[in-house]
Design an enzyme around this catalytic site. Structure first.
Site, PDB file in Angstrom:
ATOM      1  N   LYS A 183      51.649  34.991  23.601  1.00  0.00           N
ATOM      2  CA  LYS A 183      51.444  34.381  24.884  1.00  0.00           C
ATOM      3  C   LYS A 183      52.082  35.284  25.745  1.00  0.00           C
ATOM      4  O   LYS A 183      53.115  35.363  25.743  1.00  0.00           O
ATOM      5  CB  LYS A 183      52.218  33.153  24.860  1.00  0.00           C
ATOM      6  CG  LYS A 183      51.985  32.370  26.264  1.00  0.00           C
ATOM      7  CD  LYS A 183      52.343  30.897  25.984  1.00  0.00           C
ATOM      8  CE  LYS A 183      52.141  30.123  27.626  1.00  0.00           C
ATOM      9  NZ  LYS A 183      52.038  28.857  27.591  1.00  0.00           N
ATOM     10  N   PRO A 185      43.373  15.017  17.253  1.00  0.00           N
ATOM     11  CA  PRO A 185      44.128  13.589  17.475  1.00  0.00           C
ATOM     12  C   PRO A 185      45.426  14.075  17.931  1.00  0.00           C
ATOM     13  O   PRO A 185      46.061  15.055  17.493  1.00  0.00           O
ATOM     14  CB  PRO A 185      43.908  12.615  16.514  1.00  0.00           C
ATOM     15  CG  PRO A 185      43.893  13.652  15.195  1.00  0.00           C
ATOM     16  CD  PRO A 185      43.211  14.894  15.653  1.00  0.00           C
ATOM     17  N   LEU A 210      49.054  13.469  17.320  1.00  0.00           N
ATOM     18  CA  LEU A 210      49.754  13.213  16.039  1.00  0.00           C
ATOM     19  C   LEU A 210      51.161  12.655  16.052  1.00  0.00           C
ATOM     20  O   LEU A 210      52.080  13.414  16.945  1.00  0.00           O
ATOM     21  CB  LEU A 210      49.725  14.508  15.318  1.00  0.00           C
ATOM     22  CG  LEU A 210      48.514  15.026  15.035  1.00  0.00           C
ATOM     23  CD1 LEU A 210      48.759  16.388  14.295  1.00  0.00           C
ATOM     24  CD2 LEU A 210      47.701  14.169  14.063  1.00  0.00           C
TER      25      LEU A 210
END
Length: 210
Positions: free
Chosen positions: A33, A185, A187
């Site tokens: 990053k 999804p 979690l």
């Protein structure tokens, strides 16, 4: 050539850091990053290392670490530094694939003259777009897809994050003419094991090969 992928989002907090952790784990990739804005609760690199099970040698240090959780151009100004966009360059291909995470959404300014998407266009690396599935995602996603294509950035596809919204996902991919990579999804609990299982069930790794 070893796979190098940019992961960006349609907005901030869409879940791209968790997605990066799952992708880096699945691909046995390194992670970078380049600009971290805000680190009081830990950096995104640290979170990726924990959730993806990445050792320290697989985390490439950030080029800029800024104190304020804000747009990088503003966080840098508060810190009294200027981000030189010309120095932001991905490392050369190595033995492992590389997952590169942007800061915030595509159009977040790095400094007063440069957006992250402009840097991505200069790199010419394939990009994975992460989008939430909540209300408003159609507009945000289609605008982001249009911006990526206008700059001729290779778009791998779109990864949705959240509860299934089949119609929103369908119309985004149809009108945006973009590949539906899968849906991760939310979690609970969020652990390396739960993320690894959900990622394997949701995505086909051959879609990320380059």
């Amino acid at each position: 050539m070893t796979t190098r992928l940019i992961v960006s989002g349609t907005d901030t907090d869409v879940g791209k850091t968790v997605f990066c952790a799952g992708l880096a784990d699945a691909l046995d990739a390194d992670y970078w990053k380049p600009v971290q804005a805000g680190h009081e609760d830990g950096t995104d690199a640290r979170r990726v290392a924990e959730l993806g099970g990445l050792s320290a040698k697989r985390i490439i240090p950030e080029q800029y670490v800024l104190n304020t959780p804000a747009s990088p151009h503003y966080a840098a100004r508060i810190d009294g530094v200027t981000i030189d966009a010309n120095t932001l360059r991905p490392p050369p291909p190595g033995e492992r694939p590389l997952v590169i995470e942007g800061a915030g959404g595509l159009m977040v300014p790095v400094n007063d003259d440069t957006l992250f998407i402009d840097i991505f266009a200069r790199w010419k690396l394939p990009l994975v777009l992460c989008a939430r599935t909540t209300l408003g995602t159609i507009n945000h996603s289609l605008l982001s897809i249009e911006a990526v294509k206008r700059r001729n950035i290779p778009l791998v596809g779109i990864a949705f994050i959240g509860d299934e919204q089949a119609e929103s996902e369908r119309i985004i991919c149809k009108l945006g003419d973009v590949r539906h990579l899968g849906r991760l999804p939310r979690l609970s609990p969020l652990t390396r094991e739960s993320l690894r299982g959900a990622f394997a069930a949701s995505f086909n790794l051959t879609d990320f090969a380059s």
